[in-house]
Design a protein around this motif. Structure first.
Motif, PDB file in Angstrom:
ATOM      1  N   PHE A 163       3.110  39.195  -0.996  1.00 56.18           N
ATOM      2  CA  PHE A 163       3.938  38.430  -0.059  1.00 56.18           C
ATOM      3  C   PHE A 163       5.031  39.325   0.508  1.00 56.18           C
ATOM      4  CE2 PHE A 163       7.742  35.875   0.836  1.00 56.18           C
ATOM      5  CZ  PHE A 163       7.219  34.923   1.701  1.00 56.18           C
ATOM      6  N   THR A 164       5.164  39.309   1.829  1.00 57.64           N
ATOM      7  CA  THR A 164       6.263  39.991   2.500  1.00 57.64           C
ATOM      8  C   THR A 164       6.976  38.987   3.391  1.00 57.64           C
ATOM      9  OG1 THR A 164       5.149  42.150   2.511  1.00 57.64           O
ATOM     10  CG2 THR A 164       6.903  41.820   4.113  1.00 57.64           C
ATOM     11  N   GLY A 165       8.251  38.796   3.161  1.00 62.11           N
ATOM     12  CA  GLY A 165       9.002  37.816   3.930  1.00 62.11           C
ATOM     13  C   GLY A 165      10.271  37.416   3.209  1.00 62.11           C
ATOM     14  N   LYS A 166      10.867  36.313   3.632  1.00 60.96           N
ATOM     15  CA  LYS A 166      12.139  35.868   3.064  1.00 60.96           C
ATOM     16  C   LYS A 166      12.045  34.418   2.605  1.00 60.96           C
ATOM     17  CE  LYS A 166      14.802  38.822   6.224  1.00 60.96           C
ATOM     18  NZ  LYS A 166      15.859  38.840   7.273  1.00 60.96           N
ATOM     19  N   ILE A 203       7.593  26.847   1.580  1.00 64.77           N
ATOM     20  CA  ILE A 203       7.072  28.138   2.050  1.00 64.77           C
ATOM     21  C   ILE A 203       6.074  28.705   1.043  1.00 64.77           C
ATOM     22  CG2 ILE A 203       7.683  30.523   2.585  1.00 64.77           C
ATOM     23  CD1 ILE A 203      10.370  29.479   3.626  1.00 64.77           C
ATOM     24  N   ILE A 204       6.404  28.647  -0.234  1.00 66.73           N
ATOM     25  CA  ILE A 204       5.504  29.165  -1.273  1.00 66.73           C
ATOM     26  C   ILE A 204       4.201  28.376  -1.289  1.00 66.73           C
ATOM     27  CG2 ILE A 204       5.206  29.491  -3.762  1.00 66.73           C
ATOM     28  CD1 ILE A 204       8.284  29.851  -3.908  1.00 66.73           C
ATOM     29  N   SER A 205       4.288  27.052  -1.215  1.00 74.59           N
ATOM     30  CA  SER A 205       3.094  26.210  -1.245  1.00 74.59           C
ATOM     31  C   SER A 205       2.174  26.501  -0.072  1.00 74.59           C
ATOM     32  CB  SER A 205       3.496  24.729  -1.237  1.00 74.59           C
ATOM     33  OG  SER A 205       4.292  24.415  -2.352  1.00 74.59           O
ATOM     34  N   THR A 206       2.755  26.636   1.117  1.00 72.84           N
ATOM     35  CA  THR A 206       1.959  26.892   2.318  1.00 72.84           C
ATOM     36  C   THR A 206       1.321  28.280   2.281  1.00 72.84           C
ATOM     37  OG1 THR A 206       3.426  25.475   3.619  1.00 72.84           O
ATOM     38  CG2 THR A 206       2.021  27.006   4.833  1.00 72.84           C
ATOM     39  N   TYR A 255       0.513  30.205  -0.305  1.00 66.62           N
ATOM     40  CA  TYR A 255      -0.494  30.414  -1.340  1.00 66.62           C
ATOM     41  C   TYR A 255      -1.446  29.231  -1.516  1.00 66.62           C
ATOM     42  CZ  TYR A 255       2.026  34.611  -2.797  1.00 66.62           C
ATOM     43  OH  TYR A 255       2.609  35.857  -2.829  1.00 66.62           O
ATOM     44  N   HIS A 256      -1.349  28.235  -0.613  1.00 74.43           N
ATOM     45  CA  HIS A 256      -2.220  27.053  -0.674  1.00 74.43           C
ATOM     46  C   HIS A 256      -2.112  26.359  -2.039  1.00 74.43           C
ATOM     47  CE1 HIS A 256      -3.938  28.543   3.057  1.00 74.43           C
ATOM     48  NE2 HIS A 256      -4.197  29.712   2.461  1.00 74.43           N
ATOM     49  N   LEU A 257      -0.893  26.048  -2.393  1.00 75.73           N
ATOM     50  CA  LEU A 257      -0.609  25.401  -3.668  1.00 75.73           C
ATOM     51  C   LEU A 257      -0.023  24.016  -3.456  1.00 75.73           C
ATOM     52  CD1 LEU A 257       1.083  28.432  -5.487  1.00 75.73           C
ATOM     53  CD2 LEU A 257      -1.271  27.659  -5.769  1.00 75.73           C
ATOM     54  N   GLN A 258      -0.115  23.196  -4.506  1.00 77.68           N
ATOM     55  CA  GLN A 258       0.495  21.877  -4.509  1.00 77.68           C
ATOM     56  C   GLN A 258       1.670  21.910  -5.491  1.00 77.68           C
ATOM     57  OE1 GLN A 258      -0.444  19.042  -2.641  1.00 77.68           O
ATOM     58  NE2 GLN A 258       1.503  18.229  -3.432  1.00 77.68           N
ATOM     59  N   ALA A 259       2.870  21.603  -5.008  1.00 76.66           N
ATOM     60  CA  ALA A 259       4.062  21.665  -5.863  1.00 76.66           C
ATOM     61  C   ALA A 259       4.384  20.298  -6.435  1.00 76.66           C
ATOM     62  CB  ALA A 259       5.243  22.202  -5.076  1.00 76.66           C
ATOM     63  N   ARG A 260       4.723  20.277  -7.724  1.00 71.65           N
ATOM     64  CA  ARG A 260       5.155  19.037  -8.392  1.00 71.65           C
ATOM     65  C   ARG A 260       6.505  19.282  -9.053  1.00 71.65           C
ATOM     66  NH1 ARG A 260       2.108  17.609 -12.822  1.00 71.65           N
ATOM     67  NH2 ARG A 260       1.000  19.629 -12.907  1.00 71.65           N
ATOM     68  N   LYS A 261       7.495  18.514  -8.654  1.00 70.28           N
ATOM     69  CA  LYS A 261       8.825  18.631  -9.244  1.00 70.28           C
ATOM     70  C   LYS A 261       8.919  17.622 -10.381  1.00 70.28           C
ATOM     71  CE  LYS A 261      13.580  19.368  -7.676  1.00 70.28           C
ATOM     72  NZ  LYS A 261      14.503  19.284  -6.519  1.00 70.28           N
ATOM     73  N   LYS A 302      12.531  21.798 -13.224  1.00 74.26           N
ATOM     74  CA  LYS A 302      11.195  22.260 -13.563  1.00 74.26           C
ATOM     75  C   LYS A 302      10.208  21.910 -12.456  1.00 74.26           C
ATOM     76  CE  LYS A 302       7.779  22.245 -17.285  1.00 74.26           C
ATOM     77  NZ  LYS A 302       7.467  21.709 -18.647  1.00 74.26           N
ATOM     78  N   ILE A 303       9.438  22.936 -12.009  1.00 80.47           N
ATOM     79  CA  ILE A 303       8.469  22.767 -10.929  1.00 80.47           C
ATOM     80  C   ILE A 303       7.131  23.351 -11.384  1.00 80.47           C
ATOM     81  CG2 ILE A 303       7.859  23.419  -8.570  1.00 80.47           C
ATOM     82  CD1 ILE A 303      10.893  23.621  -8.033  1.00 80.47           C
ATOM     83  N   ILE A 304       6.042  22.652 -11.047  1.00 82.72           N
ATOM     84  CA  ILE A 304       4.697  23.117 -11.356  1.00 82.72           C
ATOM     85  C   ILE A 304       3.937  23.329 -10.050  1.00 82.72           C
ATOM     86  CG2 ILE A 304       2.510  22.596 -12.492  1.00 82.72           C
ATOM     87  CD1 ILE A 304       4.052  20.912 -14.501  1.00 82.72           C
ATOM     88  N   PHE A 305       3.314  24.509  -9.924  1.00 77.59           N
ATOM     89  CA  PHE A 305       2.458  24.804  -8.774  1.00 77.59           C
ATOM     90  C   PHE A 305       1.009  24.767  -9.225  1.00 77.59           C
ATOM     91  CE2 PHE A 305       6.369  26.830  -7.150  1.00 77.59           C
ATOM     92  CZ  PHE A 305       6.387  26.334  -5.837  1.00 77.59           C
ATOM     93  N   ASP A 306       0.195  23.910  -8.578  1.00 79.18           N
ATOM     94  CA  ASP A 306      -1.233  23.816  -8.876  1.00 79.18           C
ATOM     95  C   ASP A 306      -2.040  24.228  -7.656  1.00 79.18           C
ATOM     96  OD1 ASP A 306      -0.970  22.615 -11.528  1.00 79.18           O
ATOM     97  OD2 ASP A 306      -0.249  20.833 -10.469  1.00 79.18           O
ATOM     98  N   GLU A 307      -3.252  24.693  -7.912  1.00 76.57           N
ATOM     99  CA  GLU A 307      -4.148  24.984  -6.801  1.00 76.57           C
ATOM    100  C   GLU A 307      -4.550  23.685  -6.102  1.00 76.57           C
ATOM    101  OE1 GLU A 307      -7.414  27.178  -8.392  1.00 76.57           O
ATOM    102  OE2 GLU A 307      -6.414  29.114  -8.101  1.00 76.57           O
ATOM    103  N   LYS A 308      -4.674  23.737  -4.790  1.00 79.11           N
ATOM    104  CA  LYS A 308      -5.109  22.541  -4.052  1.00 79.11           C
ATOM    105  C   LYS A 308      -6.608  22.327  -4.244  1.00 79.11           C
ATOM    106  CE  LYS A 308      -1.643  22.393  -0.389  1.00 79.11           C
ATOM    107  NZ  LYS A 308      -1.391  22.429   1.073  1.00 79.11           N
TER     108      LYS A 308
END
Length: 299
Positions: free
Chosen positions: A262-265, A277-280, A282-288, A293-299
């Protein structure tokens, strides 16, 4: 003279109530109290009196000098005072000074030569004040921005490499096996393993896993000092580690793809936007699951 007498009696716990009240009202009482508290834990070995007495008796007799008791107490008080000053001086100047920045915070402070340091989240610096002007050297764990006053050689030592300057502005970041150095003014010398190079204003270098990346920058200060986290060809694990430090949260990643760079801000003051931004990317689904505490899962 009266103050010395009261001091001697106070050290021996021999003051009357009236004398104690008078002594506590003196302007130097707080200073004496600090010294007494500091020196009460000092220990002196037991005195072996028999050999000392034997040695004295074997010596040629001389005229004995009688010292009044009140004077011996004055000497004791003076000795304790001098000893305390010496210990305090040693602690203040020889013991390393430590500055830290907790997760989710930064810490700005001045070094003895008025050089400015800004510690980024989850970072630590150690240095010694003694002889600082002649040996300006410190140890860094994490990331920090330096605005160095003109003077002798200034060194920043990390577990990955070293940066040496005379007077300039630069940023050093040493996280795990990645070493980033950026020069914002003047020129700096960077040492990494067997590699040595010079950076001038507007240049940045990254060392990771034996590889070297050199880039150009346009900003006058690190992005993290303007509430942004800059990433340059960094994998998602490194990215999430930095997000955890900046927001003081816990992140769990459930994905097989951890090699995409990843290159960016990302903002360090807007968690929802950073998550989006992270979810978009890496194509992830975020759960707060909680406030921290946050969990990132694959879509």
């Amino acid at each position: 003279m009266k103050t010395n007498r009261l001091l001697a009696k106070w050290l021996n716990d021999d003051l009357t109530e009236d004398e104690l009240a008078e002594f506590q009202a003196s302007p130097d009482f707080k200073k004496y109290q600090k010294i007494k508290n500091y020196t009460q834990y000092l220990e002196v070995g037991d005195l072996d009196e028999d050999p000392m007495l034997s040695n004295i008796l074997q010596q040629e007799k001389t005229t004995l000098k009688v010292i009044p008791i009140y004077k011996s107490w004055m000497f004791r008080a003076a000795a304790i005072f001098v000893l305390a000053l010496g210990v305090a001086f040693s602690v203040k100047n020889f013991v390393p000074e430590t500055k830290t920045a907790s997760f989710g915070e930064t810490n700005t402070f001045l070094l003895p030569d008025n050089s400015e340091v800004v510690l980024n989240s989850g970072s630590e610096i150690n240095y010694k004040k003694w002889n600082w002007d002649n040996k300006r050297r410190l140890e860094l764990k994490g990331e920090a921005y330096f605005k160095v006053s003109k003077g002798r050689r200034f060194e920043v030592q990390t577990n990955l490499g070293k940066v040496a300057v005379l007077g300039t502005q630069f940023n050093v970041k040493a996280r795990k096996n990645r070493f980033d150095v950026t020069c914002y003014e003047g020129r700096i010398k960077v040492n990494y393993a067997n590699t040595q190079l010079i950076l001038i204003h507007g240049q940045s270098v990254t060392f990771e896993n034996g590889k070297q990346y050199k880039t150009s920058i346009n900003s006058s200060k690190p992005e993290w000092m303007n509430n942004q986290i800059l990433f340059n060809k960094e994998n998602i694990k490194t990215l999430l580690d930095e997000v955890q430090r900046q927001y003081n949260i816990t992140i769990i990643l459930n994905t097989k793809d951890t090699t995409s760079l990843f290159t960016g801000k990302l903002p360090d003051n807007d968690l929802d936007t950073a998550i989006q931004i992270i979810s978009t990317t890496y194509h992830l689904q975020a759960r707060k699951v909680s406030e921290n505490k946050i969990i990132f899962d694959e879509k």
